[in-house]
Design a protein around this motif. Structure first.
Motif, PDB file in Angstrom:
ATOM      1  N   GLN A 189      12.373  10.021  -3.416  1.00 16.70           N
ATOM      2  CA  GLN A 189      11.325  10.027  -2.387  1.00 16.70           C
ATOM      3  C   GLN A 189      10.383   8.841  -2.536  1.00 16.70           C
ATOM      4  O   GLN A 189       9.975   8.228  -1.556  1.00 16.70           O
ATOM      5  CB  GLN A 189      10.526  11.326  -2.457  1.00 16.70           C
ATOM      6  CG  GLN A 189      11.170  12.470  -1.688  1.00 16.70           C
ATOM      7  CD  GLN A 189      10.179  13.599  -1.444  1.00 16.70           C
ATOM      8  OE1 GLN A 189       9.227  13.766  -2.188  1.00 16.70           O
ATOM      9  NE2 GLN A 189      10.412  14.375  -0.395  1.00 16.70           N
ATOM     10  N   GLU A 190      10.036   8.515  -3.797  1.00 17.00           N
ATOM     11  CA  GLU A 190       9.144   7.370  -4.030  1.00 17.00           C
ATOM     12  C   GLU A 190       9.793   6.066  -3.609  1.00 17.00           C
ATOM     13  O   GLU A 190       9.153   5.188  -3.030  1.00 17.00           O
ATOM     14  CB  GLU A 190       8.732   7.327  -5.505  1.00 17.00           C
ATOM     15  CG  GLU A 190       7.737   8.423  -5.886  1.00 17.00           C
ATOM     16  CD  GLU A 190       7.556   8.545  -7.377  1.00 17.00           C
ATOM     17  OE1 GLU A 190       8.516   8.230  -8.113  1.00 17.00           O
ATOM     18  OE2 GLU A 190       6.482   8.954  -7.817  1.00 17.00           O
ATOM     19  N   ASN A 191      11.090   5.923  -3.915  1.00 15.11           N
ATOM     20  CA  ASN A 191      11.805   4.711  -3.490  1.00 15.11           C
ATOM     21  C   ASN A 191      11.899   4.638  -1.972  1.00 15.11           C
ATOM     22  O   ASN A 191      11.751   3.554  -1.381  1.00 15.11           O
ATOM     23  CB  ASN A 191      13.210   4.696  -4.111  1.00 15.11           C
ATOM     24  CG  ASN A 191      13.191   4.235  -5.559  1.00 15.11           C
ATOM     25  OD1 ASN A 191      12.590   3.215  -5.880  1.00 15.11           O
ATOM     26  ND2 ASN A 191      13.815   4.993  -6.449  1.00 15.11           N
ATOM     27  N   GLU A 192      12.159   5.791  -1.324  1.00 14.99           N
ATOM     28  CA  GLU A 192      12.229   5.820   0.134  1.00 14.99           C
ATOM     29  C   GLU A 192      10.884   5.429   0.741  1.00 14.99           C
ATOM     30  O   GLU A 192      10.819   4.655   1.701  1.00 14.99           O
ATOM     31  CB  GLU A 192      12.633   7.221   0.601  1.00 14.99           C
ATOM     32  CG  GLU A 192      12.755   7.326   2.115  1.00 14.99           C
ATOM     33  CD  GLU A 192      13.010   8.748   2.570  1.00 14.99           C
ATOM     34  OE1 GLU A 192      12.952   9.670   1.736  1.00 14.99           O
ATOM     35  OE2 GLU A 192      13.272   8.939   3.769  1.00 14.99           O
ATOM     36  N   ARG A 193       9.816   5.962   0.161  1.00 16.49           N
ATOM     37  CA  ARG A 193       8.471   5.645   0.650  1.00 16.49           C
ATOM     38  C   ARG A 193       8.188   4.153   0.558  1.00 16.49           C
ATOM     39  O   ARG A 193       7.687   3.530   1.493  1.00 16.49           O
ATOM     40  CB  ARG A 193       7.443   6.441  -0.168  1.00 16.49           C
ATOM     41  CG  ARG A 193       5.997   6.296   0.283  1.00 16.49           C
ATOM     42  CD  ARG A 193       5.105   7.196  -0.573  1.00 16.49           C
ATOM     43  NE  ARG A 193       3.746   7.236  -0.086  1.00 16.49           N
ATOM     44  CZ  ARG A 193       2.821   6.323  -0.387  1.00 16.49           C
ATOM     45  NH1 ARG A 193       3.125   5.329  -1.196  1.00 16.49           N
ATOM     46  NH2 ARG A 193       1.599   6.419   0.118  1.00 16.49           N
ATOM     47  N   GLU A 194       8.522   3.575  -0.598  1.00 18.95           N
ATOM     48  CA  GLU A 194       8.283   2.146  -0.810  1.00 18.95           C
ATOM     49  C   GLU A 194       9.100   1.299   0.161  1.00 18.95           C
ATOM     50  O   GLU A 194       8.614   0.304   0.705  1.00 18.95           O
ATOM     51  CB  GLU A 194       8.621   1.782  -2.263  1.00 18.95           C
ATOM     52  CG  GLU A 194       8.261   0.344  -2.627  1.00 18.95           C
ATOM     53  CD  GLU A 194       8.515   0.056  -4.097  1.00 18.95           C
ATOM     54  OE1 GLU A 194       9.235   0.840  -4.735  1.00 18.95           O
ATOM     55  OE2 GLU A 194       8.001  -0.954  -4.581  1.00 18.95           O
ATOM     56  N   HIS A 195      10.361   1.721   0.404  1.00 23.89           N
ATOM     57  CA  HIS A 195      11.232   0.971   1.312  1.00 23.89           C
ATOM     58  C   HIS A 195      10.683   0.994   2.741  1.00 23.89           C
ATOM     59  O   HIS A 195      10.651  -0.040   3.429  1.00 23.89           O
ATOM     60  CB  HIS A 195      12.650   1.564   1.277  1.00 23.89           C
ATOM     61  CG  HIS A 195      13.620   0.864   2.175  1.00 23.89           C
ATOM     62  ND1 HIS A 195      13.862  -0.493   2.095  1.00 23.89           N
ATOM     63  CD2 HIS A 195      14.407   1.338   3.184  1.00 23.89           C
ATOM     64  CE1 HIS A 195      14.758  -0.835   3.019  1.00 23.89           C
ATOM     65  NE2 HIS A 195      15.098   0.270   3.692  1.00 23.89           N
ATOM     66  N   VAL A 248       9.392  -2.237   5.041  1.00 24.38           N
ATOM     67  CA  VAL A 248       9.917  -2.547   6.382  1.00 24.38           C
ATOM     68  C   VAL A 248       8.773  -2.598   7.386  1.00 24.38           C
ATOM     69  O   VAL A 248       8.727  -3.500   8.240  1.00 24.38           O
ATOM     70  CB  VAL A 248      10.970  -1.493   6.805  1.00 24.38           C
ATOM     71  CG1 VAL A 248      11.363  -1.683   8.271  1.00 24.38           C
ATOM     72  CG2 VAL A 248      12.203  -1.593   5.920  1.00 24.38           C
ATOM     73  N   LEU A 249       7.840  -1.666   7.307  1.00 22.08           N
ATOM     74  CA  LEU A 249       6.689  -1.658   8.218  1.00 22.08           C
ATOM     75  C   LEU A 249       5.842  -2.917   8.066  1.00 22.08           C
ATOM     76  O   LEU A 249       5.314  -3.447   9.052  1.00 22.08           O
ATOM     77  CB  LEU A 249       5.834  -0.408   7.964  1.00 22.08           C
ATOM     78  CG  LEU A 249       6.413   0.909   8.485  1.00 22.08           C
ATOM     79  CD1 LEU A 249       5.690   2.090   7.863  1.00 22.08           C
ATOM     80  CD2 LEU A 249       6.312   0.978  10.005  1.00 22.08           C
ATOM     81  N   ARG A 272      -1.490   4.072   7.924  1.00 20.00           N
ATOM     82  CA  ARG A 272      -1.581   2.692   8.450  1.00 20.00           C
ATOM     83  C   ARG A 272      -2.180   1.742   7.414  1.00 20.00           C
ATOM     84  O   ARG A 272      -1.833   0.565   7.365  1.00 20.00           O
ATOM     85  CB  ARG A 272      -2.420   2.667   9.729  1.00 20.00           C
ATOM     86  CG  ARG A 272      -1.799   3.421  10.896  1.00 20.00           C
ATOM     87  CD  ARG A 272      -2.548   3.142  12.193  1.00 20.00           C
ATOM     88  NE  ARG A 272      -2.374   1.771  12.650  1.00 20.00           N
ATOM     89  CZ  ARG A 272      -1.329   1.332  13.345  1.00 20.00           C
ATOM     90  NH1 ARG A 272      -0.353   2.165  13.660  1.00 20.00           N
ATOM     91  NH2 ARG A 272      -1.263   0.075  13.732  1.00 20.00           N
ATOM     92  N   SER A 273      -3.064   2.273   6.591  1.00 19.19           N
ATOM     93  CA  SER A 273      -3.703   1.417   5.579  1.00 19.19           C
ATOM     94  C   SER A 273      -2.705   0.923   4.522  1.00 19.19           C
ATOM     95  O   SER A 273      -2.981  -0.033   3.806  1.00 19.19           O
ATOM     96  CB  SER A 273      -4.830   2.184   4.892  1.00 19.19           C
ATOM     97  OG  SER A 273      -4.338   3.382   4.328  1.00 19.19           O
ATOM     98  N   HIS A 274      -1.551   1.606   4.414  1.00 15.89           N
ATOM     99  CA  HIS A 274      -0.560   1.205   3.407  1.00 15.89           C
ATOM    100  C   HIS A 274       0.247  -0.014   3.832  1.00 15.89           C
ATOM    101  O   HIS A 274       0.937  -0.617   3.025  1.00 15.89           O
ATOM    102  CB  HIS A 274       0.399   2.368   3.121  1.00 15.89           C
ATOM    103  CG  HIS A 274      -0.264   3.517   2.439  1.00 15.89           C
ATOM    104  ND1 HIS A 274       0.077   4.833   2.661  1.00 15.89           N
ATOM    105  CD2 HIS A 274      -1.284   3.555   1.552  1.00 15.89           C
ATOM    106  CE1 HIS A 274      -0.683   5.614   1.937  1.00 15.89           C
ATOM    107  NE2 HIS A 274      -1.520   4.864   1.258  1.00 15.89           N
TER     108      HIS A 274
END
Length: 647
Positions: free
Chosen positions: A598-604, A608-609, A644-646
């Motif tokens: 999940q952490e890797n997915e979040r970072e990916h 991309v964003l 959005r801040s991320h």
């Protein structure tokens, strides 16, 4: 002694229940029944509403005391758990029901009566506090009506007055005049402790990347609730699927729950103001908010109708600049830096509990600022001019803790050459801060519990009780539930301290505040060291945002101080982060582990964003690159806590 109460005993063991009944009768209380199961308890409650329920956790039948506690909480009936079980899982479930106390079997008659007295105090003062807040709100409404100003300013004043009663991160005001939706778009997002940013049509366009006509189309397709309603978590996701405008707000501003407060107006047929409160917390609203909304309707109708009568030009173009905001400085939070939603929610809790004498338990990882929170509570309390005494329970050897807390008489032990006043006496009429309470030896915990409950102490070597009037604030970085389960911390003391828990978030969960904290520490240590360092480079700030901060705010402070000493210009170009910045630190075990899927997915997704400049839909958008429908991507972002801040 507390006033006589009507008490229901819910206990499946007759001998224990009858023993309780005799103790209560002797103390002047009346017992309306002894129930062995949840259905039995429901029967007694239907016959006569109890003023207090003594509730065992494990009962006859399939349902437990925790199941009954949920019903009692909704009906605002105070209850105290009675149990010999200290299983961590059971304790966690019990804690979520917010009991008024917890008694561990076997217990003394005095323990029972003191716990009942404490429960009665918190019930009465909780209701009194709510009444005071509502009366203050009504008084503020009358002042708002009399004041001159623009429509937007007065709506903002109403919204800020509501903040103490209804917690929110965003509120949208929806106007219906003669059954038609007004063209005016007006809302306010909370950006600080008492800071609010206006959200009009232009702001919504910037946030959502939609045209004005597209936003209005979503508004017209959305049904507005005419009765007070709330939606949490999964229910909120479901209502968003049916209400396009809510879905737009949820996806673009990471909202997770919603409360609707309708204010029908008699000035117009089928007209009214509808306040839609949004929160980033998934379970922010409950049934108590619905009854609160009912009580608030009439004062709001009075205020809004008076404002509308004074200014009927609701559909005229707003002349107030789009950056209208309210910023009021509140004393007591000077040592706390940040504006993240999770921190603002924390501030609300502090403001709520500070004026009372309620015991507060502050928990959180090392370096999260527990002592600063304790300072704020004391500064905002009615005891701010009285002594504020601090003691670190882990810094003293077990043989000295009792003497430090309660004092000792001359000659009470070898080396006691004179009488010593302990921390409790020093803090009399003031506040005592027990830091690292989780490290207190087990044998001292029983003595501390008695001192807190009975409000009296005995000096070591003394034989006379000394009355003390002390407010307790405790803090720990331990998981006290686990300490209780492992037999290292008393369950009854845990519940006595955990009257009003405040959980501090780790720095990695409030990364929006890292920039503010970094600049704050730059200013502090530049002045201390005499160096003219005023800025931090963009790359250095990005490195701070990508770091996991196992040492939290304390680690950031130390790194900034070191970076200032190493800086050769007025700008910090590089932060000397530790080499293990790609690992996550487990604060309780001091072990590290690799990132989860999940952490890797979040970072990916965040990467991309960033590449798409935050664009989700359309050609070249993040959803196209990731091969996901935009709605699925928005749902994943919400689940993974991507804001959005991320990016």
């Amino acid at each position: 002694m507390a006033k006589p109460l009507k008490i229901l005993i819910v206990e499946d063991q007759f001998v224990e229940a009858n023993h309780l009944r005799l103790m209560l009768k002797k103390a002047g209380h009346s017992v309306i029944g002894m129930a062995r199961s949840v259905p039995d308890a429901k029967y007694y409650i239907a016959q006569e509403r109890p003023e207090l329920v003594l509730l065992d956790i494990f009962l006859s039948g399939k349902e437990t005391g925790i199941d009954l506690a949920e019903i009692l909480k909704e009906d605002n009936i105070p209850f105290i758990y009675l149990s010999a079980n200290s299983n961590e899982e059971v304790l966690n479930k019990a804690k979520l029901t917010h009991p008024y106390g917890f008694l561990v079997k076997p217990f003394r008659e005095k323990d029972l009566l003191v716990t009942i007295e404490i429960a009665e105090y918190h019930q009465e003062h909780g209701i009194e506090s709510s009444i005071r807040k509502e009366l203050l709100f009504q008084k503020q409404l009358k002042t708002i009506v009399k004041k001159s100003g623009t429509w937007d300013d007065r709506v903002l004043n109403i919204v800020t007055s509501l903040q103490s009663l209804i917690s929110f991160d965003l509120v949208m005001a929806i106007f219906y005049i003669d059954g038609k939706l007004s063209n005016q778009v007006l809302g306010y997002a909370r950006t600080g402790l008492c800071e609010y940013q206006k959200i009009g049509i232009e702001e919504l366009q910037n946030i959502t990347a939609l045209k004005e006509s597209e936003i209005n189309d979503l508004r017209n397709k959305s049904k507005v609730e005419t009765e007070a309603t709330f939606y949490n978590d999964k229910d909120f996701i479901k209502i968003c699927d049916k209400t396009p405008i809510k879905k737009m707000i949820a996806n673009s501003m990471n909202m997770k729950s919603n409360l609707m407060l309708p204010v029908p107006l008699s000035l117009h047929e089928n007209g009214g103001l509808y306040l839609s409160f949004f929160s980033r917390q998934p379970n922010n609203y409950n049934k108590n908010h619905l009854t609160l909304c009912e009580r608030l309707q009439q004062p709001l109708i009075y205020a809004i109708e008076n404002l509308v009568s004074a200014d009927k030009k609701l559909d005229q173009k707003n002349t107030v600049p789009s950056n209208t905001s309210k910023n009021v400085k509140i004393e007591g939070f000077e040592s706390i830096v940040g504006k993240s939603p999770i921190l603002l929610k924390l501030f609300d809790h502090i403001i709520q509990v500070a004026p009372a004498d309620t015991t507060v338990l502050i928990t959180g990882e090392s370096g999260t600022g527990k002592e600063s929170i304790a300072n704020s509570i004391q500064q905002l309390s009615n005891r701010k001019s009285q002594p504020f005494v601090k003691i670190n329970c882990s810094a003293l050897p077990p043989s000295l803790i009792e003497s430090e807390l309660f004092g000792h008489e001359k000659g009470s032990f070898t080396g006691a050459t004179e009488r010593r006043i302990g921390k409790f006496e020093q803090a009399n009429n003031g506040t005592l801060f027990l830091d690292e309470i989780g490290d207190m030896p087990l044998e001292m915990q029983a003595k501390l519990l008695r001192a807190i409950q009975e409000k009296e102490i005995e000096r070591v070597g003394g034989n006379l009780p000394i009355k003390v009037n002390v407010r307790i604030i405790a803090a720990t970085n331990c998981k006290l539930e686990k300490e209780v389960a492992d037999g290292r911390f008393r369950l009854d003391l845990y519940y006595r301290l955990n009257v009003f828990p405040i959980q501090l978030p780790p720095l990695r969960e409030r990364k929006e505040d890292i920039g503010l904290l970094a600049r704050h520490f730059i200013a502090v240590y530049s002045a201390k060291t005499g160096k003219n360092v005023t800025e931090i480079a963009e790359d250095a700030l990005k490195s701070l945002l990508s770091y996991q901060w196992p040492g939290n705010i304390r680690e950031l402070e130390n790194l900034i101080e070191r970076s200032i000493l190493l800086a050769k210009t007025d700008t910090i170009e590089h932060i000397p982060l530790p080499a293990f910045d790609e690992t996550k630190i487990n604060n309780t075990s001091n072990e590290w582990f690799f990132k989860t899927i999940q952490e890797n997915e979040r970072e990916h997704i965040i990467n991309v964003l960033e590449k798409c400049n935050g664009r989700i839909r359309g050609a070249g958008g993040a959803s196209e690159i990731l091969g996901l429908p935009p709605t699925t991507l928005a749902s994943r972002m919400q689940k993974l806590g991507i804001k959005r801040s991320h990016f």
